[in-house]
Design a protein around this motif. Sequence first.
Motif, short mmCIF file in Angstrom:
data_model
loop_
_atom_site.label_atom_id
_atom_site.label_comp_id
_atom_site.label_asym_id
_atom_site.label_seq_id
_atom_site.Cartn_x
_atom_site.Cartn_y
_atom_site.Cartn_z
N LEU A 189 0.92 -1.50 0.00
CA LEU A 189 0.21 0.16 -0.01
C LEU A 189 1.00 1.13 0.12
O LEU A 189 0.92 2.41 -0.40
N ASP A 190 1.78 1.20 0.98
CA ASP A 190 2.87 2.46 0.51
C ASP A 190 3.04 2.49 -0.58
O ASP A 190 3.39 3.32 -1.80
N TYR A 191 3.67 1.43 -1.51
CA TYR A 191 4.56 1.63 -2.77
C TYR A 191 2.79 2.53 -3.81
O TYR A 191 3.28 3.10 -4.83
N ALA A 192 2.16 1.65 -3.55
CA ALA A 192 0.79 1.96 -4.39
C ALA A 192 0.67 3.33 -4.16
O ALA A 192 0.14 4.60 -5.04
N GLN A 193 0.86 3.94 -2.93
CA GLN A 193 0.33 5.09 -2.81
C GLN A 193 1.72 6.22 -3.44
O GLN A 193 1.11 7.28 -4.26
N ASP A 194 2.74 6.36 -3.23
CA ASP A 194 3.74 6.31 -3.70
C ASP A 194 3.56 6.95 -5.95
O ASP A 194 3.72 7.68 -6.40
N ASP A 251 1.16 5.18 -7.71
CA ASP A 251 -0.73 4.79 -8.64
C ASP A 251 -1.52 5.52 -7.87
O ASP A 251 -2.15 4.43 -6.96
N ILE A 252 -1.80 6.63 -7.21
CA ILE A 252 -2.38 7.13 -6.53
C ILE A 252 -3.94 6.96 -7.12
O ILE A 252 -4.61 7.48 -6.33
N VAL A 312 -7.32 -0.34 -1.51
CA VAL A 312 -7.04 -0.11 0.10
C VAL A 312 -8.34 -0.32 0.37
O VAL A 312 -8.63 -1.77 1.51
N TYR A 344 -9.37 10.35 -1.75
CA TYR A 344 -9.66 10.13 -2.95
C TYR A 344 -10.40 11.25 -3.28
O TYR A 344 -10.40 11.87 -4.84
N TYR A 381 -4.94 3.39 -6.53
CA TYR A 381 -4.12 3.38 -4.47
C TYR A 381 -5.63 3.38 -3.22
O TYR A 381 -6.02 2.45 -3.03
N ARG A 399 2.35 0.98 8.36
CA ARG A 399 2.03 1.80 7.44
C ARG A 399 2.78 3.01 7.55
O ARG A 399 3.01 3.40 8.69
#
Length: 491
Positions: A289-294, A296-297, A304, A371, A300, A484
């Motif tokens: 989730l950390d990687y996706a937030q950075d 592919d916002i 979640v 979002y 993301y 997280r």
Amino acid sequence: MAQGSILKICTCRDQDGKKLGKRCPQLRRAGGAWNAHHGKWGYQLELPRKVDGSRRSLRRYTFDSKDDAAKDRDQALTLLALAGDDTALATEIADLLQQVKAGAPMPDRDTIAKRVSAGLPASVDMTVGEYLRQWLESRRTIEPSTIRNYGCHIRVHLIPHLGAIPLVKLLVEHIAAMFTAITDRNTAIEVARQSEDPQIRATVRGIRTTGPASMQRIRSTLRKALNDAMARSNNRLIDFNPAKHVELPSAKQPKPRVWTDKAVARWRETGKRPSPVMVWTPQQAGAFLDYAQDHDIALYPVFVGIMHRGMRRGEALGLRDTTVDLHNALVTVDLQRTTVGYDAVDKKVKSESGNRTFALDSFTAAAWRAYLTRRAHWQQVNGSTWPTTGWFFVQPNGEKWHPDTVSKRFDSLVRRAGLPPVRLHDLRHCAATYLKASGADLTDVKELLGHSTITITSNTYTSVIVELQVERDKAEAAAALVPRRRRPRDA
């Protein structure tokens, strides 16, 4: 229709070598009675004219008694009567009668009637392939995805193996032989994959084996088609469904397994997964989730929601603004966005248990509020070109997501993050596992996931929680279980 004439003939010949036929003096005794020990009974019947208009007749002289000849003649007349006023069909049936070899029985009247009713030529056996194509065409009112699955089973497996067999002659042995051939093909594929010769391995690259679950579905398609053949009003095409009596290996669903350190090390060494269904540890889930937030916002918040609340991909993409209540932290699932082939379609969820309302944890609710702020910015940037769809999760241009695009981007993120592989659907398994490990009972998990029975929930998840046992409050704790990285604010 002329009833034809019944008479007795023999094969005796005169001094010139010509057959005497009914002129033979030995056919009758001295008193005029028929000689029971000489000649054969038969009949002559005028048939409908040929296509070119020429006359023709049916002659059959192979019977030991007058009654046998009369019975055979009556069978021929019964078949001809099927045509009614249809001259073309009458010609077909006459062609069929003339093809019957001497001494062979007449075709069964009910069988021919079924062919005629099905729109097939009277003189040709309906094959399994012909029936399956006709049956598939008649099923156009059912779900497109079901039609596609039926069509795939028929095209790839049923017709190649069974298509040439007459429908009325299809046996359990034929179907069992098909599945044996499929199993043998699976073995050949696996052997080729393990070959040291790269050219041999290349011959099966991208080719899938047909597993037990797929075999069960193939048999289910055939069984349904044959059941319909038995249930046709007025004209049952068959009286027995051989697909019901074929034994196949059990198609048990694979159990989810956890990506423990040992499992990850073995995967990195061999490239093999312990199970087709894998569950991340909470630490791995948090890293994703950390990687996706950075990286592919836009997607993301979808990830979640699936990770924490166990929605199916189609259910998440099927949310609308009217079914997401962030003020009360409630979500209603009633639609799904899925695919038929590659085409995206929107439809109701499959079952009553799938139509459900559940609570959001505070972490997911916060991510979705952030979002909506981003979505409002996207809409402002796009101005008048922004489509008004009412769907909750949309692309930055306002268009709905294609389900396959979401899965492909998820797979890409997992690879780039260096995490052990899971499918997007496995995030749903993660959600269930974390919820159960946090102290929820199976009923809570069943209701969240929308399972029809608690047996499904129990069989799927009770074996994966040993490494994840912690004490937490239910939904809130399930989200808190995923660690997280600290951020200045939740972007």
